[in-house]
Design an enzyme around this catalytic site. Sequence first.
Site, PDB file in Angstrom:
ATOM      1  N   GLY A 149       0.793  -1.215   0.000  1.00 17.83           N
ATOM      2  CA  GLY A 149       0.000   0.000   0.000  1.00 17.83           C
ATOM      3  C   GLY A 149       0.830   1.270   0.000  1.00 17.83           C
ATOM      4  O   GLY A 149       0.372   2.323  -0.446  1.00 17.83           O
ATOM      5  N   ALA A 175       0.705   1.167   5.057  1.00 15.61           N
ATOM      6  CA  ALA A 175       0.250   0.826   3.700  1.00 15.61           C
ATOM      7  C   ALA A 175      -1.102   1.469   3.403  1.00 15.61           C
ATOM      8  O   ALA A 175      -2.102   0.773   3.227  1.00 15.61           O
ATOM      9  CB  ALA A 175       0.179  -0.694   3.563  1.00 15.61           C
ATOM     10  N   ALA A 177      -2.934   2.741   1.043  1.00 19.24           N
ATOM     11  CA  ALA A 177      -3.854   2.292  -0.017  1.00 19.24           C
ATOM     12  C   ALA A 177      -4.445   0.916   0.291  1.00 19.24           C
ATOM     13  O   ALA A 177      -5.549   0.592  -0.158  1.00 19.24           O
ATOM     14  CB  ALA A 177      -3.154   2.290  -1.372  1.00 19.24           C
ATOM     15  N   ASP A 178      -3.728   0.093   1.052  1.00 23.67           N
ATOM     16  CA  ASP A 178      -4.317  -1.178   1.505  1.00 23.67           C
ATOM     17  C   ASP A 178      -5.589  -0.921   2.311  1.00 23.67           C
ATOM     18  O   ASP A 178      -6.547  -1.695   2.249  1.00 23.67           O
ATOM     19  CB  ASP A 178      -3.347  -1.932   2.426  1.00 23.67           C
ATOM     20  CG  ASP A 178      -2.385  -2.826   1.668  1.00 23.67           C
ATOM     21  OD1 ASP A 178      -1.340  -2.313   1.237  1.00 23.67           O
ATOM     22  OD2 ASP A 178      -2.677  -4.027   1.511  1.00 23.67           O
ATOM     23  N   PHE A 179      -5.552   0.146   3.090  1.00 28.60           N
ATOM     24  CA  PHE A 179      -6.673   0.412   3.990  1.00 28.60           C
ATOM     25  C   PHE A 179      -7.886   0.923   3.216  1.00 28.60           C
ATOM     26  O   PHE A 179      -9.018   0.828   3.674  1.00 28.60           O
ATOM     27  CB  PHE A 179      -6.253   1.402   5.084  1.00 28.60           C
ATOM     28  CG  PHE A 179      -4.927   1.063   5.715  1.00 28.60           C
ATOM     29  CD1 PHE A 179      -4.569  -0.274   5.893  1.00 28.60           C
ATOM     30  CD2 PHE A 179      -4.024   2.040   6.082  1.00 28.60           C
ATOM     31  CE1 PHE A 179      -3.349  -0.611   6.455  1.00 28.60           C
ATOM     32  CE2 PHE A 179      -2.807   1.716   6.641  1.00 28.60           C
ATOM     33  CZ  PHE A 179      -2.459   0.392   6.831  1.00 28.60           C
TER      34      PHE A 179
END
Lengths: 411, 439
Positions: A149, A175, A177-179
Amino acid sequence: MAGERPTLPLEGVHILDFGTTVAGPAATKLLAMWGATVLRVESSVHPDTTRLGSPYAGDVRGLNRSGYFAVYNSDKRSLALNMQKPAAREFFKRLLPWADAVVETFVPGVMARWGLAYEDLRRVRPDLIMVSECLQGQTGPHATHRGYGQQASALTGWYEVTGWPDRPPTGPYSAYADFIALHYVSVAVLVALEYRRRTGRGQYVDLSQYEVACQFALPGLLGEQLPATRGAAAVRRGNRDPYAAPHGVFPCRGEDRWVAIAVRTDAQWSALCTEMGREDLCQNEGFATFLERKRHEDALEATLAAWTAGFEANDLVRRLQAVGVPAAAVAKGEDLFADPQFRFRGTFAVLDHPEMGRYRCHGSPFRFSDLVAQPRRAAPLLGEARDWVCREILGLSDDEMAAYEAAGIFE
Amino acid sequence: MDNPTSSFAEEAGLEETSSEMANETHEDLLAPYVVLELATTETALFGRTFADLGARVIAVEPPGGSPARRLGPFADGEPGLERGLFWLGYGAGKQSVTLNLDTRDGQALFRKLVSGADFVVEGFPPGYLAARGLAYEDLRAQNERVVLVSLTPYGQEGPYRSYAGDDLLTWALGGYMHMVGDPDRAPLRVGLPPQASLHLAMAGVVGALAAHFRRLATGHGEHVDVAAQEVPLSMLTHTYAFADLSGVNLQRQGMWRDLGPGRRSRTLYQCKDGWVVWMFMTFYGGARTARKLMEWMDSEGAAPEWLKQTDWATFDPAGLPPDEVDRFLEPFTAFLRTKTKAELLEAAVRDGHMFSPVNTLADVLADPQLAARASWREVADTARAIVLRYPGVPVHTTGAPWVVRGPAPRLGQHNRAVLVDELGLSSQELELLFALGVV
C-alpha cells in the site's frame, strides 16, 4: 449449533484465500467475522510476510507468533499447500466445488503460472467468483509493479499531500492504499455473490489498489483538470483545514501528548473562548470572525497551544466536549484499550491462541442493532486445517490423504 | 457440518436461478435495489458506490442542498451549490430530491419513499432521525425489509454518543494520527480531507451488504450502526498489537517506519526529480531483487565492494543500529539521486524493486497505466457545461460493470419525476410544498 448463537449473515459462504499482508486478509477477516468460512491457503516455504512481522508473542519469533498476522486473520482456517508442487495445485482444484470465491493478492501472473488462472478454475467451478487484488491491476504496462500500500499511496499522491508545508513529504502511516482497498475487496466479494444469486453467474474481479485509491482522491483529480482549481488540492497543509479555525493538534501535559481540536462554528468558538477564560478573543479584532481567525491562524494556534499545554489531554477533552467543542485526545497504541467508547462497544476482542496465548483483536466497524459480530476464534496455526479439509470438505480416504502427505504437498 | 458441494445460494435457501436468468448478461450488479441517501458528506461515497453498481440512488437533500455541495474546490473557482467538485465527484449517477425533514409533509413524503426503498443511509447525529419520527422502528413500520445504515463518528450508543465528531478527531481517536508526521512536531491527519468520511462510507457499504444477506434469510431489514472511530483500527497494522504483546507504543518517525524497539525502515528517498517510496526488502522475498539492484548499481560503479559482499538472504536492513544505518544507506541514497522517478518505476516494473514514484495528482492524470486500462471515463455534464474525466472504473468486473453512471444531479432535479410521477403528488401540491419550503 442453532440456538447457541444467532446465525451470522454470511454463514455458508466459502472462501479460498490466497491473500497476503493486509488488504486481502483484512477484507476476508471482516467476511469471516460475519460468518463466512475462510480457508487461508498458505505455505511455510513462502510464508505470508505478516507471519514474519513483529511483534511476536513473548518477543519470541515464529511463524505462529506474529501479532501482525494474528490481528488480520481471526476466525479463519489455514491449509498449508506448497504450490510449487503439481500435486498441490491438483489438490487445490479439488477444493473448488466447495468454494464460492477465491481471493488472491499475488503479483499478476503467479496464479496463471500455477495453472490456476480464472479460466482454469472456472472449468472446474463454472460459477466461481474470483477476486484478484494487486498494486496496479492485472493488465497494462505496469501490471507487474510489485509493492504494498505504500507504493500505491505514492502513485496516487498521498505522500505529496500528507505532511508539513515547510518540510518534505512524510506520507500517511504504513500501507495506506491497503486500507482503502480492503473494503473494496469485501464489497467486490459480496456484490459478486449477490449477482450470482440472481443470475447464476460467477465472475472475475480485477482490483487495482491504485485505482481504488484514486476514488479517495476524486475531488482533487477532478480539480486538476480545470484551470482555476489546478494544484489547489495537491498541497501539504499540516493539520489545517480550509473550513475550520482553529483546526489542529495541540500539545498537552506529558510526553508526546496531544489534543485535536476542530472549530467550525461561532458557537464552538465562543464555548472554547469561555473555557479558556478568554471571552475577549470572541470580541477581539483578529479572532472574532472565522475570516479573521483564518488570517491570523499562526497567532491563533500559538494562543491555543499555550493554553492546552497546561492540561492532561483526556481531562481537556471531557471539558471541551461537555460544552460542544469538537476535541479528541491523540491515542497511542495502549490508549486504545482504555478508550471508554471502545470499551463500551467491545471493540477489541480477547482471543485465545494455542501458541500466543491471549491477545487483543479489533472487531467490525459496523454492527446490527440486534446482532454484533466480533472475532470469535484466534488466527490459525499455519496448516492447522489439513485434516478438516481432507476429511470434511473433500471426504478423502486415509489412503488418499497419505498419498498427498507422501507427495509432500502440505508444507 | 458443511456440505462439500453445496453453494451459498442453496444453503441460504434462496430462489432457484432459472436458465433464462443465467443467460441474462446486462443486468447490473445491484440493479434491483433502491437506495435513499440522506445526503451529507459522510454518505456521499456510499451512495456513489451503490450507483456505480447499478442501484438506483436518490439523494434526499434539504431544500438548501446537501452540505456535501458546499465543499470546495469549485469548478472554475466559482462557488455554488452546483459547482463543488466533491459533489460532482461523489454525487455522480444519483438522482436528487429535496425534502425538508423538519416539516410533517417532508417526513410523510420520506416515509412514502421508504416504502419502495431497499436501503436508507444517513450521517446525522444519533437521535436526529428519531426526533423527526424517522427512527429505524418508524421506517421498519413502513417497510419491514428496509436496511438503515447510520454513519456516525462514534456509534449509536455509548459514552461518546453525543460527542461532536470531525475528520480530524477520527484520526486522533482511532490511533492512526499518532503514527503520522515528524517526531519533533504534532501528529498529522491524512491529506485530501475528509478521508475519514470516505473510509466510513465504504465500511458502511460492507455493512449494508451484510445486512442484505441477512435480510434474504430473515425477510426483515436491519439497523446497521457504523462507527468512524472504529474504522482506523484496521489501518493500524501492527501498532496496537505492539502495545498488547510487547508493551511498546510505536512512534511516528517521519520518513521512517517504526518496527519496534531497535528496528525501523526508511520509506522515502530523494531522487533526481522528486521523491520515491522504496522499501528495501531482503530475506526470501527480497534477496533476488536486492541482488538485481546490486548489479544495476555496480554497472554504474555505484556499489562499493563491502555492499556487494552482503548476503541479502540473511541481512536485515531494518535491524541496523541507528549509527550504522546512514553509512549503510549512503550508496543507495547517492544512487537514487541520479535516477528519475520514471527510471525507477521502469526498473521496478521490470525487476521487481519496491520503488514507486511520489506522484502529484497531475501525474496521476497522465499515467499511461491508467490510460491503458481504460480506467478513465469522461462524464459530460451538459447541464453544467462541464466535461471531466473520472477515475470511473473503481473495480474491473466481468459480470456487470462497476462504473460511474453519469453526472451528479442538480439540486431537486428529480422532484417532479419522483414526487409527482411516482409518489402521486399533483403538480399543484408540488407547487404548494415548494412555496412552504418543504421541497
